[in-house]
Design a protein around this motif. Structure first.
Motif, PDB file in Angstrom:
ATOM      1  N   ALA A   3       0.830  -1.206   0.000  1.00  0.00           N
ATOM      2  CA  ALA A   3       0.000   0.000   0.000  1.00  0.00           C
ATOM      3  C   ALA A   3       0.861   1.251   0.000  1.00  0.00           C
ATOM      4  CB  ALA A   3      -0.921  -0.002   1.224  1.00  0.00           C
ATOM      5  N   GLN A  39      -6.314  -5.910   7.749  1.00  0.00           N
ATOM      6  CA  GLN A  39      -5.922  -4.505   7.880  1.00  0.00           C
ATOM      7  C   GLN A  39      -5.037  -4.069   6.707  1.00  0.00           C
ATOM      8  OE1 GLN A  39      -6.894  -2.214   9.954  1.00  0.00           O
ATOM      9  NE2 GLN A  39      -8.087  -3.483  11.384  1.00  0.00           N
ATOM     10  N   LEU A  92      -7.166  -3.520   3.679  1.00  0.00           N
ATOM     11  CA  LEU A  92      -7.874  -2.248   3.826  1.00  0.00           C
ATOM     12  C   LEU A  92      -6.961  -1.078   3.462  1.00  0.00           C
ATOM     13  CD1 LEU A  92     -10.384  -0.671   4.711  1.00  0.00           C
ATOM     14  CD2 LEU A  92      -9.473  -0.721   7.061  1.00  0.00           C
ATOM     15  N   ALA A  93      -5.703  -1.130   3.892  1.00  0.00           N
ATOM     16  CA  ALA A  93      -4.753  -0.078   3.529  1.00  0.00           C
ATOM     17  C   ALA A  93      -4.553  -0.019   2.021  1.00  0.00           C
ATOM     18  CB  ALA A  93      -3.422  -0.310   4.244  1.00  0.00           C
ATOM     19  N   HIS A 148      -6.762  -0.993  -0.237  1.00  0.00           N
ATOM     20  CA  HIS A 148      -8.020  -0.477  -0.786  1.00  0.00           C
ATOM     21  C   HIS A 148      -8.067   1.040  -0.680  1.00  0.00           C
ATOM     22  CE1 HIS A 148     -12.253  -0.706  -1.925  1.00  0.00           C
ATOM     23  NE2 HIS A 148     -12.557   0.041  -0.871  1.00  0.00           N
ATOM     24  N   ARG A 149      -7.680   1.580   0.473  1.00  0.00           N
ATOM     25  CA  ARG A 149      -7.685   3.030   0.681  1.00  0.00           C
ATOM     26  C   ARG A 149      -6.655   3.734  -0.194  1.00  0.00           C
ATOM     27  NH1 ARG A 149      -8.319   2.945   7.330  1.00  0.00           N
ATOM     28  NH2 ARG A 149     -10.614   2.797   7.341  1.00  0.00           N
ATOM     29  N   ALA A 150      -5.590   2.997  -0.558  1.00  0.00           N
ATOM     30  CA  ALA A 150      -4.566   3.583  -1.438  1.00  0.00           C
ATOM     31  C   ALA A 150      -4.982   3.536  -2.902  1.00  0.00           C
ATOM     32  CB  ALA A 150      -3.240   2.842  -1.247  1.00  0.00           C
ATOM     33  N   THR A 165      -8.530  -4.722  -4.907  1.00  0.00           N
ATOM     34  CA  THR A 165      -8.482  -5.681  -3.806  1.00  0.00           C
ATOM     35  C   THR A 165      -9.549  -6.756  -4.005  1.00  0.00           C
ATOM     36  OG1 THR A 165      -9.927  -4.253  -2.465  1.00  0.00           O
ATOM     37  CG2 THR A 165      -7.544  -4.036  -2.146  1.00  0.00           C
ATOM     38  N   ALA A 210     -12.719  -3.892   3.043  1.00  0.00           N
ATOM     39  CA  ALA A 210     -11.425  -3.849   2.351  1.00  0.00           C
ATOM     40  C   ALA A 210     -11.444  -4.494   0.975  1.00  0.00           C
ATOM     41  CB  ALA A 210     -10.362  -4.537   3.206  1.00  0.00           C
TER      42      ALA A 210
END
Length: 350
Positions: free
Chosen positions: A276, A297, A300-301, A303-305, A309, A331
């Motif tokens: 990420a 987790q 999820l990082a 996905h947020r970046a 995913t 995520a």
């Protein structure tokens, strides 16, 4: 609840050591022991155990053939008890690819059974629930890249370029899942890095098994190894985390000692978090079957970046723990059955 175990082991000494060690666990009961596959088959039929421990190196019918019969006729969680030889490690890797859920490396004097690892494996294996296939049932082939997404796959917008790097995490049942996924990867796939929870003794044999069965080259990651297209890099296991360093000009594998993360060393979370940070939206992350929540987790990082995913769906997981945890966090951009994951990954980049 008491976990009922059948032990299949040709050595009387090892059978006695195993029974003595497992009898110390209040929630585990060895209901029967067998000296060979023929005895084991009858005892499994008679006692219908929660878990079978299987010595892979036996006279008569070998452990691999016996495992195939178990999985075809009465699917039961099987833990492979393997010797320290290179041949034993290679056979164990093959057993994991055929459906065994875990492997335990034994010492010839029995001292390896003195810790809690085997008992913990049995507890995890007892949570596995196999769905017995209907007569004549077979896995559906992965859909063609141009086909619409199946109804049990969540959809997301197409990407305009293939990922620069793919990161995969897996645990219980993961070796079999990795064979299914990587066998559908193209030979020129993006560089791919994998953390599979497994004893380090078996990691080289698992990499070799995958390399023989899959179009890309599969090998064990080494410190500062350049990550190249057409190559898949498996974490060596046990004592070091596998992470990614570098930039869009070139990524490298990084192996570092440290404490367990999410209870594991190496950890899927450690890998995904580094991807990420270093690769960001250009990456893709895949979380496959496994116990616990390692990787949730980190996915999820990713996905947020902005990374693509994917989580394996419940119906095709040996254990839905890790994908379930990631899905609960939001995520997973895609939730897909195992055989659809490669086509989903490369369709999004079409």
């Amino acid at each position: 609840m008491t976990i009922r175990v059948v032990v299949v082991e040709d050595s009387p000494t090892m059978r006695a050591i195993l029974m003595a060690r497992l009898s110390e666990e209040p929630d585990i009961k060895v209901v029967a022991t067998a000296a060979n596959a023929a005895e084991g088959r009858e005892l499994i039929r008679q006692f219908d155990p929660d878990v079978v421990t299987l010595d892979i190196e036996m006279p008569g019918m070998n452990g691999l053939d016996f495992l195939d019969k178990i999985m075809a006729l009465r699917p039961t969680p099987v833990i492979i008890i393997s010797g320290a030889t290179q041949e034993g490690a290679a056979t164990t890797a093959e057993a994991l690819a055929r459906g065994a859920v875990a492997c335990y490396a034994k010492a010839q004097d029995g001292s390896a059974f003195k810790d809690s690892r085997l008992a913990d494996m049995i507890r995890e294996a007892a949570q596995v629930r196999f769905q017995r296939p209907a007569p004549g049932a077979a896995r559906a082939p992965a859909p063609a890249p141009a086909a619409p997404a199946p109804s049990n796959v969540t959809a997301m917008p197409k990407r305009t370029a293939p990922p620069s790097l793919v990161a995969i995490g897996s645990s219980t049942g993961g070796v079999e899942a990795l064979h299914a996924v990587l066998s559908a990867f193209p030979a020129n796939c993006p560089p791919t890095v994998i953390v599979q929870h497994v004893n380090a003794r078996f990691a080289p044999s698992i990499a070799q098994s995958l390399d023989q069965a899959c179009p890309p080259r599969v090998l064990i990651a080494e410190p500062d190894m350049p990550l190249r297209p057409g190559h898949v890099y498996l974490a060596p296991g046990d004592d070091r985390h596998l992470t990614v360093s570098g930039s869009a000009n070139g990524y490298h594998a990084r192996l570092r000692a440290g404490q367990p993360i999410s209870g594991h060393l190496p950890s899927v979370d450690a890998l995904f978090l580094s991807v990420a940070e270093k690769v960001g939206a250009a990456a893709a992350g895949i979380l496959l079957t496994g116990m616990g929540s390692d990787g949730a987790q980190g996915l999820l990082a990713m996905h947020r970046a902005g990374a693509l995913t994917i989580a394996q769906d419940e119906a095709t997981c040996t254990v839905f723990g890790m994908p379930r945890a990631a899905i609960a966090l939001g995520a997973a951009g895609i939730i897909a059955p195992l055989n659809s994951i490669p086509s989903q990954l490369f369709r999004m980049a079409a």
